[in-house]
Design a protein around this motif. Structure first.
Motif, mmCIF file in Angstrom:
data_model
loop_
_atom_site.group_PDB
_atom_site.id
_atom_site.type_symbol
_atom_site.label_atom_id
_atom_site.label_comp_id
_atom_site.label_asym_id
_atom_site.label_seq_id
_atom_site.Cartn_x
_atom_site.Cartn_y
_atom_site.Cartn_z
ATOM 1 N N ARG A 1 0.832 -1.524 -0.102
ATOM 2 C CA ARG A 1 -0.791 0.011 0.187
ATOM 3 C C ARG A 1 0.654 1.043 0.171
ATOM 4 N NH1 ARG A 1 -3.815 -2.016 3.615
ATOM 5 N NH2 ARG A 1 -2.316 -0.707 5.424
ATOM 6 N N MET A 2 2.317 1.318 1.074
ATOM 7 C CA MET A 2 2.730 2.746 0.903
ATOM 8 C C MET A 2 3.487 3.171 -0.495
ATOM 9 S SD MET A 2 3.997 3.281 4.477
ATOM 10 C CE MET A 2 4.769 1.141 4.499
ATOM 11 N N ALA A 3 3.857 1.591 -1.279
ATOM 12 C CA ALA A 3 5.009 1.739 -2.257
ATOM 13 C C ALA A 3 3.459 1.471 -3.347
ATOM 14 C CB ALA A 3 5.382 0.413 -2.887
ATOM 15 N N ARG A 4 2.626 1.494 -3.538
ATOM 16 C CA ARG A 4 1.871 2.177 -4.125
ATOM 17 C C ARG A 4 1.310 3.626 -4.285
ATOM 18 N NH1 ARG A 4 -2.593 -3.238 -4.952
ATOM 19 N NH2 ARG A 4 -1.180 -4.473 -5.595
ATOM 20 N N LYS A 5 1.199 3.752 -2.592
ATOM 21 C CA LYS A 5 1.002 5.463 -2.197
ATOM 22 C C LYS A 5 2.368 6.492 -2.964
ATOM 23 C CE LYS A 5 0.515 9.376 0.942
ATOM 24 N NZ LYS A 5 -0.336 9.199 2.708
ATOM 25 N N ALA A 6 3.454 5.752 -2.828
ATOM 26 C CA ALA A 6 4.967 6.806 -3.111
ATOM 27 C C ALA A 6 4.954 6.629 -3.968
ATOM 28 C CB ALA A 6 5.631 5.586 -2.982
ATOM 29 N N ALA A 7 4.602 6.168 -5.271
ATOM 30 C CA ALA A 7 4.315 5.560 -6.706
ATOM 31 C C ALA A 7 3.637 6.481 -7.525
ATOM 32 C CB ALA A 7 3.845 4.719 -7.400
ATOM 33 N N ARG A 8 1.949 7.202 -6.911
ATOM 34 C CA ARG A 8 1.441 7.938 -7.242
ATOM 35 C C ARG A 8 2.305 9.617 -7.137
ATOM 36 N NH1 ARG A 8 -2.846 4.824 -4.706
ATOM 37 N NH2 ARG A 8 -2.169 5.790 -2.992
ATOM 38 N N THR A 9 2.283 9.513 -5.786
ATOM 39 C CA THR A 9 3.083 10.815 -5.533
ATOM 40 C C THR A 9 3.912 10.996 -6.182
ATOM 41 O OG1 THR A 9 2.790 10.407 -2.891
ATOM 42 C CG2 THR A 9 4.136 12.302 -3.655
ATOM 43 N N ARG A 10 5.074 10.586 -6.984
ATOM 44 C CA ARG A 10 6.080 10.467 -7.660
ATOM 45 C C ARG A 10 5.187 11.061 -8.567
ATOM 46 N NH1 ARG A 10 8.506 5.674 -5.027
ATOM 47 N NH2 ARG A 10 8.064 4.366 -6.831
ATOM 48 N N GLN A 11 4.253 10.024 -9.445
ATOM 49 C CA GLN A 11 3.831 10.119 -10.515
ATOM 50 C C GLN A 11 3.802 11.938 -11.241
ATOM 51 O OE1 GLN A 11 0.387 7.678 -11.688
ATOM 52 N NE2 GLN A 11 1.699 8.182 -13.639
ATOM 53 N N ARG A 12 2.857 11.901 -9.769
ATOM 54 C CA ARG A 12 1.973 13.434 -9.608
ATOM 55 C C ARG A 12 3.003 14.833 -9.400
ATOM 56 N NH1 ARG A 12 0.256 15.190 -5.561
ATOM 57 N NH2 ARG A 12 0.360 13.094 -4.215
ATOM 58 N N ARG A 13 3.622 14.250 -9.409
ATOM 59 C CA ARG A 13 5.370 15.538 -8.859
ATOM 60 C C ARG A 13 6.646 15.298 -10.443
ATOM 61 N NH1 ARG A 13 6.949 14.866 -2.975
ATOM 62 N NH2 ARG A 13 5.070 15.792 -1.864
ATOM 63 N N GLY A 14 5.683 14.424 -11.134
ATOM 64 C CA GLY A 14 6.547 14.466 -12.482
ATOM 65 C C GLY A 14 8.598 14.043 -12.611
ATOM 66 N N ARG A 15 7.740 12.889 -11.730
ATOM 67 C CA ARG A 15 9.504 12.641 -11.423
ATOM 68 C C ARG A 15 9.571 10.781 -12.077
ATOM 69 N NH1 ARG A 15 10.550 13.554 -4.740
ATOM 70 N NH2 ARG A 15 9.872 15.743 -5.164
#
Length: 62
Positions: A48-62
């Protein structure tokens, strides 16, 4: 110091001490580091944490 005693000493599962220390080195408050560390005790929590982190990175354009 990390504690598995609980109560006023706080609580972090022993198997998650390394994670807790890593978060503390990044400057995170004790309570938040403990909450994140304990949430990852079992695989579903880590996923769950990994998926949330991936969404955050994607949203921030990294």
């Amino acid at each position: 110091m990390v504690s598995d005693r609980g109560g006023r000493a706080g609580f972090v599962y022993r198997t998650r001490w390394d994670t807790y220390r890593a978060l503390r080195r990044k400057g995170m408050p004790k309570s938040k580091a403990a909450r994140i560390s304990n949430a990852g005790l079992f695989r579903p929590g880590r996923v769950r944490m990994a998926r949330k982190a991936a969404r955050t990175r994607q949203r921030r354009g990294r």
